[in-house]
Design a protein around this motif. Structure first.
Motif, short mmCIF file in Angstrom:
data_model
loop_
_atom_site.label_atom_id
_atom_site.label_comp_id
_atom_site.label_asym_id
_atom_site.label_seq_id
_atom_site.Cartn_x
_atom_site.Cartn_y
_atom_site.Cartn_z
N ASP A 221 0.81 -1.22 0.00
CA ASP A 221 0.00 0.00 0.00
C ASP A 221 0.85 1.28 0.00
N LEU A 222 2.09 1.18 0.52
CA LEU A 222 2.93 2.38 0.58
C LEU A 222 3.07 3.03 -0.79
N ASP A 223 3.05 2.21 -1.84
CA ASP A 223 3.22 2.74 -3.20
C ASP A 223 1.97 3.42 -3.74
N ARG A 224 0.83 3.21 -3.10
CA ARG A 224 -0.38 3.77 -3.73
C ARG A 224 -1.20 4.70 -2.85
N ILE A 225 -0.74 4.95 -1.62
CA ILE A 225 -1.58 5.78 -0.74
C ILE A 225 -1.76 7.21 -1.23
N PHE A 226 -0.84 7.70 -2.08
CA PHE A 226 -0.99 9.08 -2.55
C PHE A 226 -1.85 9.17 -3.83
N SER A 227 -2.28 8.02 -4.35
CA SER A 227 -3.11 8.04 -5.56
C SER A 227 -4.53 8.46 -5.21
N PRO A 228 -5.13 9.32 -6.07
CA PRO A 228 -6.51 9.73 -5.79
C PRO A 228 -7.42 8.51 -5.73
N PHE A 229 -8.33 8.52 -4.79
CA PHE A 229 -9.35 7.48 -4.58
C PHE A 229 -8.81 6.18 -4.00
N PHE A 230 -7.51 6.13 -3.63
CA PHE A 230 -7.05 4.92 -2.95
C PHE A 230 -7.42 5.03 -1.47
N THR A 231 -8.19 4.08 -1.00
CA THR A 231 -8.54 4.06 0.42
C THR A 231 -8.64 2.62 0.89
N THR A 232 -8.30 2.39 2.17
CA THR A 232 -8.51 1.06 2.74
C THR A 232 -9.70 1.11 3.70
N LYS A 233 -10.35 2.29 3.72
CA LYS A 233 -11.47 2.44 4.66
C LYS A 233 -12.75 1.87 4.07
N GLU A 234 -13.65 1.52 4.98
CA GLU A 234 -14.91 0.94 4.51
C GLU A 234 -15.67 1.95 3.66
N VAL A 235 -16.50 1.40 2.78
CA VAL A 235 -17.33 2.26 1.93
C VAL A 235 -18.07 3.24 2.83
N GLY A 236 -17.99 4.50 2.48
CA GLY A 236 -18.69 5.52 3.27
C GLY A 236 -17.79 6.15 4.31
N HIS A 237 -16.57 5.63 4.51
CA HIS A 237 -15.69 6.19 5.56
C HIS A 237 -14.49 6.95 5.02
N GLY A 238 -14.21 6.80 3.73
CA GLY A 238 -13.07 7.53 3.18
C GLY A 238 -13.22 7.62 1.68
N THR A 239 -12.85 8.76 1.13
CA THR A 239 -12.93 8.89 -0.33
C THR A 239 -11.56 8.65 -0.97
N GLY A 240 -10.53 8.60 -0.15
CA GLY A 240 -9.19 8.36 -0.70
C GLY A 240 -8.59 9.58 -1.37
N LEU A 241 -9.09 10.76 -0.97
CA LEU A 241 -8.57 11.98 -1.61
C LEU A 241 -7.65 12.79 -0.69
N GLY A 242 -7.68 12.50 0.61
CA GLY A 242 -6.92 13.30 1.58
C GLY A 242 -5.45 13.43 1.22
N LEU A 243 -4.79 12.31 0.98
CA LEU A 243 -3.35 12.36 0.71
C LEU A 243 -3.05 12.90 -0.69
N ALA A 244 -3.94 12.59 -1.65
CA ALA A 244 -3.72 13.09 -3.02
C ALA A 244 -3.80 14.63 -3.02
N ILE A 245 -4.77 15.17 -2.30
CA ILE A 245 -4.90 16.63 -2.22
C ILE A 245 -3.70 17.21 -1.47
N SER A 246 -3.32 16.55 -0.38
CA SER A 246 -2.19 17.04 0.41
C SER A 246 -0.92 17.06 -0.43
N TYR A 247 -0.73 16.00 -1.21
CA TYR A 247 0.45 15.90 -2.06
C TYR A 247 0.51 17.09 -3.03
N GLY A 248 -0.65 17.39 -3.63
CA GLY A 248 -0.74 18.50 -4.58
C GLY A 248 -0.40 19.82 -3.92
N ILE A 249 -0.93 20.04 -2.72
CA ILE A 249 -0.68 21.31 -2.02
C ILE A 249 0.81 21.43 -1.66
N VAL A 250 1.38 20.34 -1.17
CA VAL A 250 2.79 20.40 -0.77
C VAL A 250 3.68 20.63 -1.99
#
Ligand SMILES: Nc1ncnc2c1ncn2[C@@H]1O[C@H](COP(=O)(O)OP(=O)(O)OP(=O)(O)O)[C@@H](O)[C@H]1O
Ligand SMILES: [Mg+2]
Length: 188
Positions: A123-152
């Motif tokens: 998973d370390l290789d894909r956590i920054f990809s948009p929509f990658f999440t290991t959270k249950e449906v409804g608990h994460g969109t998988g955008l947090g790290l992708a957005i953070s990466y863009g801002i940084v």
């Protein structure tokens, strides 16, 4: 009715996330103090139920140089890190926040270390990809790290992660003191 309300809230969150991800809002950069932004984040989360059993330890370096950044965008990044950490600890554990000055790189580093479930090597290789999440449906969109990466990236900084499954995770954000050097006179 409950299901409808829950699912429409989920749609709203996804759309908000998509908008944030695609919006090319120009950062409004000004000299700001990273410690203050981090403290503001802590004050926003510490009374939330998710954080009741989380000990937040802060090692904030005094007299950090100010960073030329958009404080609200950087706050969004820090909030993402803090919420991810809390979610990985299922609401119980220790979150350590550390700031330091790296004079050799003219940068400020912010480290978020948690005692959560950690990240698998795969998973370390894909956590920054948009929509990658290991959270249950409804608990994460998988955008947090992708957005953070863009801002940084927009701040010419870096985000790195170290983690071992079952042993927590450390995210390190390195922000150059001046991301647009032509705008800030350099000391001779
Ligand atoms: N501190 C952490 N510990 C363990 N896993 C993490 C941590 N931070 C992120 N992850 C992993 O990275 C994935 C992607 O994180 P990201 O913030 O992009 O999305 P999310 O938290 O799943 O959903 P969203 O942030 O959009 O609500 C998470 O689902 C989780 O598997
Ligand atoms: Mg997240």
């Amino acid at each position: 009715m409950e299901k409808i309300v829950k699912q429409s809230d989920r749609c709203r969150d996804i759309i908000r996330g998509l908008l944030d991800f695609s919006r090319q809002r120009k950062p409004e950069k000004r000299l700001s103090n990273v410690n203050r932004v981090l403290e503001e984040c802590v004050s926003l989360v510490e009374d939330q139920v998710l954080f009741h059993n989380i000990r937040i330890e802060q090692h904030l370096k005094p007299d950090l140089p100010q960073v030329f950044m958009d404080p609200s965008q950087v706050q969004q990044v820090f909030m993402n890190m803090i919420l991810n950490a809390a979610e990985a600890m299922h609401g119980g554990g220790q979150l350590t926040l550390t700031t330091r000055h790296v004079p050799a790189e003219e940068a400020v580093e912010v480290e978020f270390t948690d005692t959560g479930h950690g990240i698998t090597e795969e998973d370390l290789d894909r956590i920054f990809s948009p929509f990658f999440t290991t959270k249950e449906v409804g608990h994460g969109t998988g955008l947090g790290l992708a957005i953070s990466y863009g801002i940084v990236q927009e701040h010419k900084g870096t985000i790195t992660v170290e983690s071992e499954e079952g042993c927590g995770a450390t995210f390190t954000i390195c922000l150059p003191v001046s991301s647009e050097q032509e705008n800030i006179p350099r000391a001779a």
